[in-house]
Design a protein around this motif. Structure first.
Motif, PDB file in Angstrom:
ATOM      1  N   ASN A  69       3.098  -5.410  -0.072  1.00  0.00           N
ATOM      2  CA  ASN A  69       2.673  -4.963  -1.386  1.00  0.00           C
ATOM      3  C   ASN A  69       2.244  -3.505  -1.303  1.00  0.00           C
ATOM      4  O   ASN A  69       1.892  -3.010  -0.240  1.00  0.00           O
ATOM      5  CB  ASN A  69       1.514  -5.813  -1.901  1.00  0.00           C
ATOM      6  N   GLY A  70       2.263  -2.817  -2.439  1.00  0.00           N
ATOM      7  CA  GLY A  70       1.846  -1.432  -2.492  1.00  0.00           C
ATOM      8  C   GLY A  70       0.392  -1.265  -2.091  1.00  0.00           C
ATOM      9  O   GLY A  70      -0.437  -2.155  -2.278  1.00  0.00           O
ATOM     10  N   TYR A 120       2.547   1.161   1.710  1.00  0.00           N
ATOM     11  CA  TYR A 120       2.497  -0.273   1.426  1.00  0.00           C
ATOM     12  C   TYR A 120       1.819  -0.973   2.583  1.00  0.00           C
ATOM     13  O   TYR A 120       1.694  -0.427   3.676  1.00  0.00           O
ATOM     14  CB  TYR A 120       3.895  -0.849   1.186  1.00  0.00           C
ATOM     15  N   TYR A 171       8.729  -2.472   0.287  1.00  0.00           N
ATOM     16  CA  TYR A 171       7.907  -2.605  -0.897  1.00  0.00           C
ATOM     17  C   TYR A 171       8.655  -3.267  -2.042  1.00  0.00           C
ATOM     18  O   TYR A 171       8.088  -3.952  -2.855  1.00  0.00           O
ATOM     19  CB  TYR A 171       7.377  -1.218  -1.302  1.00  0.00           C
ATOM     20  N   TYR A 209      -5.622  -2.972  -2.046  1.00  0.00           N
ATOM     21  CA  TYR A 209      -4.362  -3.666  -2.356  1.00  0.00           C
ATOM     22  C   TYR A 209      -4.648  -5.067  -2.861  1.00  0.00           C
ATOM     23  O   TYR A 209      -5.760  -5.575  -2.733  1.00  0.00           O
ATOM     24  CB  TYR A 209      -3.454  -3.727  -1.121  1.00  0.00           C
TER      25      TYR A 209
END
Length: 189
Positions: free
Chosen positions: A91-92, A155, A53, A179
């Motif tokens: 990405n988170g 993530y 992440y 997301y």
């Protein structure tokens, strides 16, 4: 003052697929060198793609022009959800769980791939509750209020990302994952 350069190295550890890994010992070894060496992080993860992440400090990330993406469904007892992240990097992931029946404390769990990066909600669940595990804001909420968890924020890896949802046996919940796809940026002017 001397400038420090940090370099990210990645190595693949191959194991026999029919054998279970019980432990791994890592011993960093440096030979025939001068100067200072700093190990800032050691990370083990499953799969053959380097993820994570937190990006390397040499690269900034920027949002894709695509809108926020989401995936939803209904899970009974447990299931694996695959997210197709068309961004260039991880990405988170914001995860929302809506129990359809009451469940025991600790019976709602999320994890990545084959069970890594696991998180467990520590409180009991009732029909109509909303559990939110938000990587974007680093919050774990039950019905909008902070609630205890044990484990990690989730993530979504670039390309395809597997996510296991485990619930109390024979219980169901709606799930919603959200997301923003990320593109690689550049720190240099």
């Amino acid at each position: 003052m001397q400038e420090s350069n940090f370099i990210r190295f990645a190595e693949v550890i191959k194991v026999k697929s029919e054998k279970r890994v019980v432990s791994i010992t890592v011993r960093p070894l440096i030979t025939n060198c001068t100067g200072s060496i700093y190990f800032t992080d050691l990370q083990l993860q499953e799969g053959d793609k380097l993820t994570g992440y937190t990006p390397h400090t040499e690269a900034f990330l920027k949002y894709s022009p695509n809108p926020v993406r989401f995936h939803n469904g209904v899970v009974r007892s447990g299931d694996t959800i695959i997210i197709f992240n068309l961004g260039e990097t991880s990405n988170g992931l914001d995860c929302y769980i809506y129990p359809l029946q009451a469940m025991e404390a600790g019976s709602i769990q999320l994890s990545q791939g084959m069970g890594s990066h696991k998180v467990r909600f520590d409180s009991e669940a009732y029909a109509g509750d909303e559990f939110a595990l938000k990587a974007s804001t680093r919050e774990c909420l039950r019905n909008g209020y902070p609630t205890p968890k044990h484990g990690f924020y989730q993530y979504t890896a670039a390309t395809d990302s597997k996510h296991q949802v485990k619930l109390q046996d024979r219980k169901s919940a709606r799930v919603y994952f959200e997301y923003k796809e990320m593109l690689k940026g550049d720190l240099r002017p």
